[in-house]
Design a protein around this motif. Structure first.
Motif, PDB file in Angstrom:
ATOM      1  N   UNK A  79      -6.323   3.225   0.181  1.00  0.00           N
ATOM      2  CA  UNK A  79      -6.297   2.848   1.601  1.00  0.00           C
ATOM      3  C   UNK A  79      -7.498   1.984   1.966  1.00  0.00           C
ATOM      4  N   UNK A  80      -8.672   2.348   1.441  1.00  0.00           N
ATOM      5  CA  UNK A  80      -9.882   1.573   1.733  1.00  0.00           C
ATOM      6  C   UNK A  80      -9.764   0.158   1.186  1.00  0.00           C
ATOM      7  N   UNK A  81      -9.176   0.025  -0.023  1.00  0.00           N
ATOM      8  CA  UNK A  81      -9.026  -1.301  -0.638  1.00  0.00           C
ATOM      9  C   UNK A  81      -8.086  -2.181   0.171  1.00  0.00           C
ATOM     10  N   UNK A  82      -6.960  -1.627   0.581  1.00  0.00           N
ATOM     11  CA  UNK A  82      -6.010  -2.419   1.367  1.00  0.00           C
ATOM     12  C   UNK A  82      -6.542  -2.725   2.763  1.00  0.00           C
ATOM     13  N   UNK A  83      -7.305  -1.805   3.317  1.00  0.00           N
ATOM     14  CA  UNK A  83      -7.897  -2.054   4.638  1.00  0.00           C
ATOM     15  C   UNK A  83      -8.867  -3.230   4.572  1.00  0.00           C
ATOM     16  N   UNK A  84      -9.651  -3.297   3.470  1.00  0.00           N
ATOM     17  CA  UNK A  84     -10.571  -4.436   3.301  1.00  0.00           C
ATOM     18  C   UNK A  84      -9.794  -5.744   3.194  1.00  0.00           C
ATOM     19  N   UNK A  85      -8.710  -5.715   2.433  1.00  0.00           N
ATOM     20  CA  UNK A  85      -7.902  -6.930   2.272  1.00  0.00           C
ATOM     21  C   UNK A  85      -7.268  -7.360   3.599  1.00  0.00           C
ATOM     22  N   UNK A 136      -4.216  11.660  -6.331  1.00  0.00           N
ATOM     23  CA  UNK A 136      -5.041  12.702  -5.718  1.00  0.00           C
ATOM     24  C   UNK A 136      -5.505  12.219  -4.346  1.00  0.00           C
ATOM     25  N   UNK A 137      -5.959  13.108  -3.456  1.00  0.00           N
ATOM     26  CA  UNK A 137      -6.479  12.678  -2.138  1.00  0.00           C
ATOM     27  C   UNK A 137      -7.584  11.650  -2.257  1.00  0.00           C
ATOM     28  N   UNK A 138      -8.458  11.812  -3.262  1.00  0.00           N
ATOM     29  CA  UNK A 138      -9.553  10.852  -3.430  1.00  0.00           C
ATOM     30  C   UNK A 138      -9.015   9.476  -3.823  1.00  0.00           C
ATOM     31  N   UNK A 139      -8.011   9.470  -4.700  1.00  0.00           N
ATOM     32  CA  UNK A 139      -7.408   8.196  -5.120  1.00  0.00           C
ATOM     33  C   UNK A 139      -6.684   7.518  -3.960  1.00  0.00           C
ATOM     34  N   UNK A 140      -5.970   8.313  -3.159  1.00  0.00           N
ATOM     35  CA  UNK A 140      -5.297   7.759  -1.984  1.00  0.00           C
ATOM     36  C   UNK A 140      -6.297   7.144  -1.019  1.00  0.00           C
ATOM     37  N   UNK A 141      -7.408   7.832  -0.845  1.00  0.00           N
ATOM     38  CA  UNK A 141      -8.450   7.321   0.047  1.00  0.00           C
ATOM     39  C   UNK A 141      -8.986   5.988  -0.452  1.00  0.00           C
ATOM     40  N   UNK A 142      -9.183   5.872  -1.764  1.00  0.00           N
ATOM     41  CA  UNK A 142      -9.688   4.627  -2.349  1.00  0.00           C
ATOM     42  C   UNK A 142      -8.676   3.492  -2.188  1.00  0.00           C
ATOM     43  N   UNK A 195       0.832  -1.206   0.000  1.00  0.00           N
ATOM     44  CA  UNK A 195       0.000   0.000   0.000  1.00  0.00           C
ATOM     45  C   UNK A 195       0.867   1.258   0.000  1.00  0.00           C
ATOM     46  N   UNK A 196       1.922   1.258   0.835  1.00  0.00           N
ATOM     47  CA  UNK A 196       2.809   2.431   0.884  1.00  0.00           C
ATOM     48  C   UNK A 196       3.467   2.683  -0.474  1.00  0.00           C
ATOM     49  N   UNK A 197       3.880   1.623  -1.135  1.00  0.00           N
ATOM     50  CA  UNK A 197       4.508   1.786  -2.451  1.00  0.00           C
ATOM     51  C   UNK A 197       3.524   2.324  -3.477  1.00  0.00           C
TER      52      UNK A 197
END
Length: 525
Positions: free
Chosen positions: A91-97, A83-89, A71-73
């Motif tokens: 983070x949400x995807x990796x959090x689900x995983x 963009x902030x919106x893309x970063x948020x998406x 996720x960090x990479x």
């Protein structure tokens, strides 16, 4: 291998000797080897389950770390930057995983625990409910499965939360899961406090080993002299509960209080003393609970590591969840500020103590035992403003020592009521004993020889009272911040060893040696 057997003492002596003789870089390997020898001594088949927990939890931690790195990479290695919106998406995807991985490991390990410990209880209740007659063969519960499962799952949740990085060495992690002094009955350790100690290199210290053996000796005194003598009355009264009423039942419950206190705190002393011989300080698990001033305070002193595990991984996540926040706002709006603040806490406490009851064993009596404690704590929180108003109206000096003694006595009474559920054969037996306590009560039982028919004679009662007096004195000094072990260490060598020898000889002279083969009570969990 029981902590009460000569085999264990010989095993421990060899483990300590070898630990300080081998090269220091291999000390942790020596502990791992002896931990698995200890575990295999209880049965070779059970080792499959502790290995399953070790491997799945270890791999789960590594996968969580891998997902964090990936996720960090992805967040920081993009050109142009996200963009902030893309970063948020992202983070949400990796959090689900990460949630899926953590949930899978938790499900596997708590599933193993549930199947092995509770399947016959579940099938029995289904049979009773639907009139069926399904039957499953009995499974031998693996040694320490509740303790090492909770300890390992605490590690996984901490890694998921990012509290610390996972261990990258499977064998080092295996030692954290299986460290032999604690695996039989806890305490439930935390990786960040225990692992660094397990892998430290140490020189031999006679003072350290002496302090460890000193604590073990005190633990054996409490177990064999106090707990096992009180157990004679407990077994007689609870084993023949329909035959006893009034004072006899009360004596059985009081002796169970004594037995459990001596057994659990004694067991913790043996465990912590054995670990101290290797220079390892385990988390405190028992802190003079009968000096508690409320049921909540009692559970801050009794099985402390189980309570903190439940607080960190169940209570806070549940009480601070979005659903509980919405419920809190609703209660504040419709029932008042106090209810809005306290009701979510009460519900979280009920959930925690339901789980505490389930943890204690596969029986309805344990569930009622847990809920009894949860309901009293919840009621106390809800009624706190009324207590404060009543104390002011009645001019009760709530800060006085006298009122503190009243609170201790009240809490001790409530705790003893809970022991009916904990020790009785089943839920029905607990209620029958409660009824018999009241309906057959008579002070004449104190003088008509009833107490002499409970398995102990006058000499036995005198020995028990004397030993309890020693325990009470030591506990009272500790409660008043007197560091007895530090004071003892400052005594001359002859004085120290004189006390050790007194304890050592008291065990065979005053103890119920024939009952020790039953082991420690909490070793059954």
């Amino acid at each position: 291998m029981s902590f009460l057997s000569m085999n264990f003492l010989l095993f421990l002596a060899v483990a300590i000797l070898g630990y300080y003789v081998i090269p220091k870089r291999l000390q942790w390997v020596w502990l791992l080897l002896f931990s698995y020898i200890f575990y295999l001594a209880s049965g070779t088949t059970a080792v499959v389950f502790i290995l399953a927990t070790t491997v799945t939890t270890f791999l789960g931690g590594l996968i969580l770390e891998y997902l964090d790195g990936k996720m960090d990479r992805e967040l920081n290695g993009q050109t142009p930057p996200l963009t902030p919106e893309q970063k948020k998406a992202v983070k949400a995807r990796y959090k689900r995983n990460k949630k899926r991985i953590a949930a899978a490991v938790l499900l596997i390990n708590f599933g193993i625990l549930a199947v092995l410990k509770y399947r016959n209880f579940a099938v029995g209740n289904v049979n009773q409910l639907f009139g069926t007659d399904f039957a499953l063969g009995k499974l031998i519960l693996p040694l320490g499965i509740s303790f090492y499962t909770f300890q390992s799952m605490g590690y996984l949740i901490d890694v998921y939360r990012g509290k610390y990085a996972p261990d990258h060495n499977l064998f080092r992690f295996a030692l954290f899961v299986s460290f032999f002094p604690q695996i039989l009955q806890g305490p439930i350790g935390r990786y960040d406090r225990l692992a660094s100690q397990l892998f430290s290199q140490r020189k031999f210290s006679l003072e350290r080993v002496e302090r460890g053996l000193q604590l073990m000796l005190w633990g054996y005194f409490k177990k064999i002299v106090i707990a096992d003598r009180a157990a004679v009355v407990v077994n007689e009264v609870f084993g023949n509960y329909e035959a006893y009423t009034g004072i006899a039942v009360i004596m059985g419950v009081l002796c169970y209080s004594i037995q459990l206190y001596g057994d659990f705190s004694g067991g913790m002393d043996v465990v912590m003393g054995a670990a101290e011989c290797f220079g390892i300080s385990l988390d405190q698990n028992f802190k003079r609970p009968y000096f508690a001033r409320s049921i909540s305070d009692f559970w801050h002193r009794w099985h402390i590591t189980l309570g903190t595990w439940m607080k960190d991984y169940v209570f806070y996540p549940f009480s601070l969840s979005k659903g509980m926040n919405r419920f809190s706002k609703y209660c504040k709006k419709n029932l008042g500020r106090h209810a809005g603040r306290v009701l979510p806490v009460c519900i979280a406490n009920l959930l925690v103590f339901f789980l505490v009851g389930v943890w204690h064993g596969p029986a309805w009596k344990y569930i009622v035992y847990g809920l009894y404690n949860g309901i009293i704590i919840a009621a106390g929180n809800l009624a706190a403003p009324l207590y404060q108003k009543a104390a002011l109206a009645l001019h009760i000096p709530t800060e006085s020592k006298a009122w503190g003694l009243v609170q201790i006595a009240r809490t001790f009474l409530l705790v003893n009521i809970s022991w009916y559920f904990d020790m009785a054969q089943d839920l029905k037996a607990a209620f029958i004993m409660m009824k018999n306590t009241v309906t057959g009560f008579s002070f004449s039982a104190l003088t008509d020889g009833t107490l002499m028919r409970l398995g102990l004679d006058k000499k036995d009662y005198l020995a028990l009272i004397l030993a309890c007096g020693v325990l009470f004195t030591v506990s009272l000094l500790q409660e008043n911040q007197v560091e007895i072990r530090c004071s003892l260490a400052k005594k001359p060598l002859a004085a120290r060893w004189g006390i050790y020898l007194m304890l050592l000889f008291a065990i065979p002279l005053l103890g119920q040696i024939n009952l020790t083969r039953g082991g420690f009570i909490y070793a059954q969990f």
